[in-house]
Design a protein around this motif. Structure first.
Motif, PDB file in Angstrom:
ATOM      1  N   ILE A   7     102.370  12.942 -19.686  1.00  0.00           N
ATOM      2  CA  ILE A   7     103.113  11.731 -19.344  1.00  0.00           C
ATOM      3  C   ILE A   7     103.808  11.215 -20.593  1.00  0.00           C
ATOM      4  CG2 ILE A   7     102.955   9.387 -18.437  1.00  0.00           C
ATOM      5  CD1 ILE A   7     100.387  10.252 -17.008  1.00  0.00           C
ATOM      6  N   THR A   8     105.124  10.976 -20.466  1.00  0.00           N
ATOM      7  CA  THR A   8     105.862  10.418 -21.602  1.00  0.00           C
ATOM      8  C   THR A   8     105.755   8.900 -21.587  1.00  0.00           C
ATOM      9  OG1 THR A   8     107.932  10.286 -20.358  1.00  0.00           O
ATOM     10  CG2 THR A   8     107.524  12.317 -21.598  1.00  0.00           C
ATOM     11  N   LYS A   9     106.153   8.290 -22.679  1.00  0.00           N
ATOM     12  CA  LYS A   9     106.108   6.838 -22.815  1.00  0.00           C
ATOM     13  C   LYS A   9     107.116   6.196 -21.853  1.00  0.00           C
ATOM     14  CE  LYS A   9     106.370   3.344 -26.383  1.00  0.00           C
ATOM     15  NZ  LYS A   9     106.624   3.073 -27.790  1.00  0.00           N
ATOM     16  N   ARG A  10     106.710   5.099 -21.230  1.00  0.00           N
ATOM     17  CA  ARG A  10     107.608   4.373 -20.324  1.00  0.00           C
ATOM     18  C   ARG A  10     108.647   3.631 -21.141  1.00  0.00           C
ATOM     19  NH1 ARG A  10     104.476   2.672 -15.012  1.00  0.00           N
ATOM     20  NH2 ARG A  10     102.990   4.370 -14.983  1.00  0.00           N
ATOM     21  N   ARG A  11     109.901   3.678 -20.676  1.00  0.00           N
ATOM     22  CA  ARG A  11     110.985   3.023 -21.394  1.00  0.00           C
ATOM     23  C   ARG A  11     111.916   2.336 -20.401  1.00  0.00           C
ATOM     24  NH1 ARG A  11     111.879   8.286 -20.568  1.00  0.00           N
ATOM     25  NH2 ARG A  11     113.968   8.970 -20.108  1.00  0.00           N
ATOM     26  N   PHE A  12     112.512   1.225 -20.849  1.00  0.00           N
ATOM     27  CA  PHE A  12     113.473   0.510 -20.014  1.00  0.00           C
ATOM     28  C   PHE A  12     114.836   1.166 -20.154  1.00  0.00           C
ATOM     29  CE2 PHE A  12     110.222  -2.751 -20.215  1.00  0.00           C
ATOM     30  CZ  PHE A  12     110.246  -3.249 -18.934  1.00  0.00           C
ATOM     31  N   ILE A  13     115.602   1.179 -19.074  1.00  0.00           N
ATOM     32  CA  ILE A  13     116.928   1.767 -19.058  1.00  0.00           C
ATOM     33  C   ILE A  13     117.940   0.626 -19.086  1.00  0.00           C
ATOM     34  CG2 ILE A  13     118.496   3.296 -17.828  1.00  0.00           C
ATOM     35  CD1 ILE A  13     115.890   4.594 -18.843  1.00  0.00           C
ATOM     36  N   ALA A  14     118.712   0.554 -20.185  1.00  0.00           N
ATOM     37  CA  ALA A  14     119.693  -0.524 -20.358  1.00  0.00           C
ATOM     38  C   ALA A  14     120.817  -0.385 -19.337  1.00  0.00           C
ATOM     39  CB  ALA A  14     120.258  -0.488 -21.766  1.00  0.00           C
ATOM     40  N   GLY A  15     121.129  -1.470 -18.656  1.00  0.00           N
ATOM     41  CA  GLY A  15     122.233  -1.503 -17.708  1.00  0.00           C
ATOM     42  C   GLY A  15     121.904  -0.971 -16.328  1.00  0.00           C
ATOM     43  N   ALA A  16     120.709  -0.450 -16.133  1.00  0.00           N
ATOM     44  CA  ALA A  16     120.333   0.079 -14.821  1.00  0.00           C
ATOM     45  C   ALA A  16     120.033  -1.070 -13.859  1.00  0.00           C
ATOM     46  CB  ALA A  16     119.116   0.984 -14.949  1.00  0.00           C
ATOM     47  N   VAL A  17     120.425  -0.893 -12.604  1.00  0.00           N
ATOM     48  CA  VAL A  17     120.236  -1.910 -11.567  1.00  0.00           C
ATOM     49  C   VAL A  17     119.253  -1.359 -10.539  1.00  0.00           C
ATOM     50  CG1 VAL A  17     121.385  -3.264  -9.776  1.00  0.00           C
ATOM     51  CG2 VAL A  17     122.556  -2.808 -11.921  1.00  0.00           C
ATOM     52  N   CYS A  18     118.285  -2.159 -10.175  1.00  0.00           N
ATOM     53  CA  CYS A  18     117.270  -1.749  -9.203  1.00  0.00           C
ATOM     54  C   CYS A  18     117.929  -1.547  -7.835  1.00  0.00           C
ATOM     55  CB  CYS A  18     116.177  -2.807  -9.092  1.00  0.00           C
ATOM     56  SG  CYS A  18     114.952  -2.450  -7.824  1.00  0.00           S
ATOM     57  N   PRO A  19     117.689  -0.406  -7.161  1.00  0.00           N
ATOM     58  CA  PRO A  19     118.280  -0.183  -5.839  1.00  0.00           C
ATOM     59  C   PRO A  19     117.699  -1.081  -4.750  1.00  0.00           C
ATOM     60  CG  PRO A  19     116.927   1.688  -6.482  1.00  0.00           C
ATOM     61  CD  PRO A  19     116.955   0.750  -7.637  1.00  0.00           C
ATOM     62  N   CYS A  21     116.126  -4.521  -5.309  1.00  0.00           N
ATOM     63  CA  CYS A  21     116.347  -5.967  -5.486  1.00  0.00           C
ATOM     64  C   CYS A  21     117.625  -6.296  -6.253  1.00  0.00           C
ATOM     65  CB  CYS A  21     115.144  -6.601  -6.179  1.00  0.00           C
ATOM     66  SG  CYS A  21     114.919  -6.086  -7.893  1.00  0.00           S
ATOM     67  N   SER A  22     118.336  -5.292  -6.752  1.00  0.00           N
ATOM     68  CA  SER A  22     119.612  -5.447  -7.471  1.00  0.00           C
ATOM     69  C   SER A  22     119.495  -6.220  -8.780  1.00  0.00           C
ATOM     70  CB  SER A  22     120.668  -6.107  -6.574  1.00  0.00           C
ATOM     71  OG  SER A  22     120.874  -5.331  -5.422  1.00  0.00           O
ATOM     72  N   ARG A  38     110.743   6.405 -11.781  1.00  0.00           N
ATOM     73  CA  ARG A  38     111.263   5.096 -12.182  1.00  0.00           C
ATOM     74  C   ARG A  38     110.572   4.008 -11.372  1.00  0.00           C
ATOM     75  NH1 ARG A  38     117.437   5.017  -9.662  1.00  0.00           N
ATOM     76  NH2 ARG A  38     116.784   5.454  -7.547  1.00  0.00           N
ATOM     77  N   GLU A  39     110.504   2.813 -11.970  1.00  0.00           N
ATOM     78  CA  GLU A  39     109.824   1.687 -11.334  1.00  0.00           C
ATOM     79  C   GLU A  39     110.483   0.393 -11.771  1.00  0.00           C
ATOM     80  OE1 GLU A  39     105.387  -0.332 -11.067  1.00  0.00           O
ATOM     81  OE2 GLU A  39     105.662   1.552 -12.119  1.00  0.00           O
ATOM     82  N   CYS A  40     110.646  -0.551 -10.845  1.00  0.00           N
ATOM     83  CA  CYS A  40     111.215  -1.867 -11.144  1.00  0.00           C
ATOM     84  C   CYS A  40     110.070  -2.831 -11.449  1.00  0.00           C
ATOM     85  CB  CYS A  40     112.028  -2.373  -9.958  1.00  0.00           C
ATOM     86  SG  CYS A  40     112.733  -4.011 -10.203  1.00  0.00           S
ATOM     87  N   VAL A  41     110.159  -3.536 -12.584  1.00  0.00           N
ATOM     88  CA  VAL A  41     109.110  -4.490 -12.934  1.00  0.00           C
ATOM     89  C   VAL A  41     109.296  -5.813 -12.209  1.00  0.00           C
ATOM     90  CG1 VAL A  41     108.624  -3.441 -15.167  1.00  0.00           C
ATOM     91  CG2 VAL A  41     110.339  -5.235 -15.010  1.00  0.00           C
ATOM     92  N   ALA A  42     110.475  -6.053 -11.622  1.00  0.00           N
ATOM     93  CA  ALA A  42     110.724  -7.302 -10.911  1.00  0.00           C
ATOM     94  C   ALA A  42     110.138  -7.269  -9.493  1.00  0.00           C
ATOM     95  CB  ALA A  42     112.224  -7.583 -10.853  1.00  0.00           C
ATOM     96  N   CYS A  43     110.406  -6.185  -8.741  1.00  0.00           N
ATOM     97  CA  CYS A  43     109.979  -6.159  -7.336  1.00  0.00           C
ATOM     98  C   CYS A  43     108.920  -5.110  -7.035  1.00  0.00           C
ATOM     99  CB  CYS A  43     111.186  -5.937  -6.428  1.00  0.00           C
ATOM    100  SG  CYS A  43     111.935  -4.303  -6.552  1.00  0.00           S
ATOM    101  N   GLY A  44     108.636  -4.195  -7.966  1.00  0.00           N
ATOM    102  CA  GLY A  44     107.615  -3.187  -7.736  1.00  0.00           C
ATOM    103  C   GLY A  44     108.127  -1.912  -7.095  1.00  0.00           C
ATOM    104  N   TYR A  45     109.430  -1.805  -6.837  1.00  0.00           N
ATOM    105  CA  TYR A  45     110.015  -0.595  -6.258  1.00  0.00           C
ATOM    106  C   TYR A  45     109.762   0.582  -7.189  1.00  0.00           C
ATOM    107  CZ  TYR A  45     113.649   2.751  -4.952  1.00  0.00           C
ATOM    108  OH  TYR A  45     114.321   3.877  -4.604  1.00  0.00           O
ATOM    109  N   SER A  46     109.383   1.727  -6.631  1.00  0.00           N
ATOM    110  CA  SER A  46     109.198   2.924  -7.452  1.00  0.00           C
ATOM    111  C   SER A  46     109.602   4.149  -6.648  1.00  0.00           C
ATOM    112  CB  SER A  46     107.757   3.054  -7.923  1.00  0.00           C
ATOM    113  OG  SER A  46     106.914   3.248  -6.826  1.00  0.00           O
ATOM    114  N   ASP A  47     110.093   5.172  -7.338  1.00  0.00           N
ATOM    115  CA  ASP A  47     110.437   6.424  -6.691  1.00  0.00           C
ATOM    116  C   ASP A  47     110.413   7.559  -7.692  1.00  0.00           C
ATOM    117  OD1 ASP A  47     112.756   5.863  -8.084  1.00  0.00           O
ATOM    118  OD2 ASP A  47     114.099   6.285  -6.439  1.00  0.00           O
ATOM    119  N   THR A  48     110.596   8.761  -7.180  1.00  0.00           N
ATOM    120  CA  THR A  48     110.620   9.970  -7.979  1.00  0.00           C
ATOM    121  C   THR A  48     112.026  10.554  -7.892  1.00  0.00           C
ATOM    122  OG1 THR A  48     108.320  10.358  -7.416  1.00  0.00           O
ATOM    123  CG2 THR A  48     109.528  12.222  -8.277  1.00  0.00           C
TER     124      THR A  48
END
Length: 90
Positions: A7-19, A21-22, A38-48
């Motif tokens: 498992i690699t270190k989790r990192r934030f993606i600059a400019g990315a928009v959550c599909p 919650c937007s 990927r995972e959204c820290v605002a709404c909890g959305y996650s996918d592969t």
């Protein structure tokens, strides 16, 4: 060597928009055994993601692929219909 998943270190993606919650700049990405997640820290959305970077859809829950049935609700009562005596068959 460890035999667990790599498992690699989790990192934030600059400019990315959550599909879901937007929200901008709320997506984290990491890889597990060369599979990006990927995972959204605002709404909890996650996918592969697949090799092209597209989201892999999850299987929808159906009566066939769910493991346990729900117990009947105690508040629900059955309705009993009585036959209409005027509609008697002779």
């Amino acid at each position: 060597m460890s035999e667990g998943p790599v498992i690699t270190k989790r990192r934030f993606i600059a400019g990315a928009v959550c599909p879901a919650c937007s929200e901008p700049d709320k997506l984290m990405m990491w890889t597990e055994d060369s599979v990006p997640h990927r995972e959204c820290v605002a709404c909890g959305y996650s996918d592969t993601l697949n090799e092209q970077g597209l989201s892999i859809p999850k299987e929808l829950g159906t009566r066939v692929n769910t493991s346990a049935l729900k117990a009947p609700d105690a508040k629900v009562q059955t309705v009993q219909f009585f036959p209409n005596p005027k509609l008697k068959k002779d």
